[in-house]
Design a protein around this motif. Structure first.
Motif, mmCIF file in Angstrom:
data_model
loop_
_atom_site.group_PDB
_atom_site.id
_atom_site.type_symbol
_atom_site.label_atom_id
_atom_site.label_comp_id
_atom_site.label_asym_id
_atom_site.label_seq_id
_atom_site.Cartn_x
_atom_site.Cartn_y
_atom_site.Cartn_z
ATOM 1 N N PRO A 145 6.973 -23.727 -7.732
ATOM 2 C CA PRO A 145 5.891 -23.804 -6.619
ATOM 3 C C PRO A 145 4.344 -23.683 -7.381
ATOM 4 O O PRO A 145 3.666 -23.906 -7.836
ATOM 5 N N ALA A 146 4.082 -24.297 -5.647
ATOM 6 C CA ALA A 146 2.266 -24.778 -6.238
ATOM 7 C C ALA A 146 1.599 -23.517 -6.242
ATOM 8 O O ALA A 146 0.531 -23.864 -6.283
ATOM 9 N N TYR A 147 1.658 -22.552 -5.891
ATOM 10 C CA TYR A 147 1.097 -20.963 -5.229
ATOM 11 C C TYR A 147 1.646 -20.490 -6.346
ATOM 12 O O TYR A 147 2.630 -20.192 -7.756
ATOM 13 N N ASP A 148 0.949 -19.779 -7.197
ATOM 14 C CA ASP A 148 1.143 -18.342 -8.005
ATOM 15 C C ASP A 148 0.594 -17.433 -8.155
ATOM 16 O O ASP A 148 1.048 -16.614 -8.998
ATOM 17 N N ARG A 149 0.749 -16.799 -6.632
ATOM 18 C CA ARG A 149 0.290 -15.753 -6.158
ATOM 19 C C ARG A 149 0.073 -15.091 -5.123
ATOM 20 O O ARG A 149 0.291 -16.070 -4.104
ATOM 21 N N TYR A 150 -0.197 -14.072 -4.342
ATOM 22 C CA TYR A 150 0.305 -13.626 -2.776
ATOM 23 C C TYR A 150 -0.930 -13.143 -2.890
ATOM 24 O O TYR A 150 -1.309 -12.384 -3.134
ATOM 25 N N TYR A 151 -1.767 -13.384 -0.864
ATOM 26 C CA TYR A 151 -2.885 -12.047 -0.836
ATOM 27 C C TYR A 151 -2.201 -11.617 0.063
ATOM 28 O O TYR A 151 -1.530 -12.358 1.697
ATOM 29 N N SER A 152 -1.773 -10.225 0.014
ATOM 30 C CA SER A 152 -1.523 -9.521 1.691
ATOM 31 C C SER A 152 -1.331 -8.542 2.111
ATOM 32 O O SER A 152 -1.988 -7.608 2.422
ATOM 33 N N ILE A 153 -0.796 -8.394 3.542
ATOM 34 C CA ILE A 153 -1.070 -7.354 3.998
ATOM 35 C C ILE A 153 0.991 -6.514 4.165
ATOM 36 O O ILE A 153 1.080 -6.398 4.392
ATOM 37 N N ASN A 154 0.536 -5.154 3.964
ATOM 38 C CA ASN A 154 2.046 -4.320 3.593
ATOM 39 C C ASN A 154 2.390 -3.686 4.508
ATOM 40 O O ASN A 154 1.080 -2.446 5.127
ATOM 41 N N ARG A 155 3.505 -3.790 5.351
ATOM 42 C CA ARG A 155 3.459 -2.269 5.822
ATOM 43 C C ARG A 155 4.912 -1.795 5.999
ATOM 44 O O ARG A 155 6.159 -2.505 5.650
ATOM 45 N N HIS A 156 4.747 -0.564 6.765
ATOM 46 C CA HIS A 156 6.600 0.045 6.802
ATOM 47 C C HIS A 156 6.479 1.548 8.191
ATOM 48 O O HIS A 156 5.846 1.822 8.417
ATOM 49 N N ARG A 170 4.629 3.511 15.142
ATOM 50 C CA ARG A 170 3.982 4.694 13.783
ATOM 51 C C ARG A 170 4.174 3.302 12.442
ATOM 52 O O ARG A 170 5.611 3.686 12.751
ATOM 53 N N ARG A 171 3.693 3.245 12.211
ATOM 54 C CA ARG A 171 3.641 2.293 10.854
ATOM 55 C C ARG A 171 2.451 3.189 9.771
ATOM 56 O O ARG A 171 1.231 3.310 10.279
ATOM 57 N N TRP A 172 2.640 2.678 9.063
ATOM 58 C CA TRP A 172 1.419 2.640 6.874
ATOM 59 C C TRP A 172 1.151 1.015 7.194
ATOM 60 O O TRP A 172 1.956 0.245 7.325
ATOM 61 N N ARG A 173 0.363 0.968 7.493
ATOM 62 C CA ARG A 173 -0.485 -0.282 7.005
ATOM 63 C C ARG A 173 -1.359 -0.306 5.261
ATOM 64 O O ARG A 173 -2.380 0.538 6.177
ATOM 65 N N SER A 174 -1.257 -1.514 4.848
ATOM 66 C CA SER A 174 -2.226 -1.465 3.883
ATOM 67 C C SER A 174 -3.334 -1.818 3.990
ATOM 68 O O SER A 174 -3.925 -3.225 5.579
ATOM 69 N N ASN A 175 -4.187 -2.260 3.321
ATOM 70 C CA ASN A 175 -5.589 -3.326 3.524
ATOM 71 C C ASN A 175 -4.767 -4.188 2.706
ATOM 72 O O ASN A 175 -3.459 -4.887 2.310
ATOM 73 N N TRP A 176 -5.689 -5.626 2.635
ATOM 74 C CA TRP A 176 -5.360 -6.812 1.730
ATOM 75 C C TRP A 176 -5.644 -6.154 -0.311
ATOM 76 O O TRP A 176 -6.376 -6.157 -0.116
ATOM 77 N N THR A 177 -3.763 -6.262 -0.354
ATOM 78 C CA THR A 177 -3.885 -6.708 -1.496
ATOM 79 C C THR A 177 -3.025 -7.991 -2.462
ATOM 80 O O THR A 177 -2.436 -8.424 -1.517
ATOM 81 N N TRP A 178 -3.350 -8.225 -3.931
ATOM 82 C CA TRP A 178 -3.004 -9.280 -3.890
ATOM 83 C C TRP A 178 -1.729 -8.835 -4.999
ATOM 84 O O TRP A 178 -1.614 -7.833 -5.077
ATOM 85 N N ARG A 179 -0.740 -9.824 -5.015
ATOM 86 C CA ARG A 179 0.250 -9.150 -5.748
ATOM 87 C C ARG A 179 0.569 -11.190 -6.520
ATOM 88 O O ARG A 179 0.020 -11.966 -6.223
ATOM 89 N N PRO A 180 1.656 -10.558 -7.786
ATOM 90 C CA PRO A 180 1.744 -11.475 -8.576
ATOM 91 C C PRO A 180 2.898 -11.970 -8.104
ATOM 92 O O PRO A 180 3.702 -11.757 -7.096
ATOM 93 N N LEU A 181 2.760 -13.607 -8.268
ATOM 94 C CA LEU A 181 4.804 -14.250 -7.973
ATOM 95 C C LEU A 181 5.376 -13.665 -8.245
ATOM 96 O O LEU A 181 6.042 -12.725 -9.442
ATOM 97 N N ALA A 182 6.394 -13.492 -7.384
ATOM 98 C CA ALA A 182 7.904 -12.971 -6.911
ATOM 99 C C ALA A 182 8.928 -14.064 -8.008
ATOM 100 O O ALA A 182 8.677 -15.196 -7.688
ATOM 101 N N ARG A 183 9.680 -13.066 -8.403
ATOM 102 C CA ARG A 183 11.322 -13.842 -8.825
ATOM 103 C C ARG A 183 11.724 -15.169 -7.285
ATOM 104 O O ARG A 183 12.442 -16.124 -8.047
#
Length: 324
Positions: free
Chosen positions: A191-202, A171-184
């Motif tokens: 890097p050549a990238y500046d953000r993430y497009y992600s699925i998040n699970r707990h 059993r897990r929680w799954r997110s929709n697709w989400t945008w995130r800013p660049l991490a430290r």
């Protein structure tokens, strides 16, 4: 106040990947009601004392000129506490506990996660220095939870909504697709990238819980936002308390009223200004982050009263945020 014009907003909106509502159908009200308490129990079970392993690995490159980085591993001791529980809203505060070579303990206020049941909207990352409200489709609200993640100074990082599901007996929680800013952790690599497009699970485990992320790292090339490389992140929270847990609880006891006021001020800004617009650097945080954390230390050390600390923090947040 001058109306805020988001950086490269037109470019971002035109080039961004389409955000699908969900791969799952609406949840029936009866099913939602039957699972509500179990959902709450799974969220609340993330509170505790842990040793955390942060495991990050780039895998598939989407840009043929990109060189995939070596896996990155780190870890530490982390306390997670429930700081609010109203039934349909649960707030978990994370605090890192670090002991230096001289056996001196330091507490670093870490990220925060807010869970809300059947939300009408979520504060999401929109573009550099900007977070805005996004409606949850009405037919997708029943039985679902949003998770909003906040940075060390309680400014926003990312938000999403999703559902608890069981697959292969897990059993897990799954997110929709989400945008995130660049991490430290990536910003320091230029890097050549500046953000993430992600699925998040707990999901819970016999030893604690895991936070599992599937991140597409995105960057602007030739005037377009394009995928650069895929990354898989697995953060493991293993139950463990053979460290100075009391230091974290003492820190929170001394500063919780201050941080409650800071949270309330960010909430006010998001509500009254249509979201949150504030300058930040990925490797250092928002322009007010350093001072907000210093103020908390001064409150704990009794160099500053909580009332004066709150007044200064509110002024910092108000004067450094803009209307969207």
């Amino acid at each position: 106040m001058t109306r805020f014009r988001p950086f490269a907003a037109a470019l971002f909106l035109a080039a961004a990947l389409p955000v699908a509502a969900s791969a799952h159908p609406p949840i029936a009200a009866e099913e939602a009601a039957a699972n509500f308490e179990r959902d709450r129990a799974d969220i609340l079970a993330m509170a505790g004392n842990y040793h955390v392993g942060f495991n990050m690995q780039e895998s598939t490159r989407w840009d043929p000129t990109y060189e995939v980085l070596e896996p990155k591993r780190s870890g530490g001791n982390e306390v997670v506490r429930v700081i609010e529980d109203t039934g349909r809203r649960i707030v978990l505060q994370h605090m890192l506990v670090i002991t230096d070579d001289n056996d001196k303990t330091f507490v670093i206020k870490h990220w925060r996660q807010d869970w809300e049941y059947e939300p009408a909207r979520v504060l999401v990352y929109a573009d550099r220095n900007r977070w805005q409200w996004e409606d949850v489709p009405e037919k997708m609200r029943t039985g679902r939870w949003s998770q909003t993640v906040w940075q060390v100074d309680d400014s926003p990082r990312y938000g999403g909504w999703g559902q608890f599901e069981t697959q292969a007996g897990i059993r897990r929680w799954r997110s929709n697709w989400t945008w995130r800013p660049l991490a430290r952790r990536d910003a320091v690599r230029n890097p050549a990238y500046d953000r993430y497009y992600s699925i998040n699970r707990h999901q819970l485990s016999p030893d604690g819980w895991i936070h599992w992320q599937d991140n597409t790292k995105m960057g602007i090339k030739g005037g377009k936002l394009v995928p650069i490389v895929q990354e898989y992140v697995l953060n493991t929270y293993i139950k463990y308390d053979d460290y100075d847990v009391k230091a974290a609880d003492d820190y929170w006891a001394a500063t919780r009223d201050y941080w409650a006021a800071v949270r309330a001020e960010w909430d006010r800004v998001a509500r009254e200004k249509g979201g949150i617009a504030i300058e930040e650097q990925a490797d250092t945080g928002t322009v007010v982050s350093g001072r907000l954390l210093e103020i908390a230390d001064e409150v704990q050390e009794r160099k500053l009263t909580t009332a004066k600390a709150i007044a200064e923090a509110k002024k910092l947040i108000e004067t450094n945020t803009k209307t969207l």
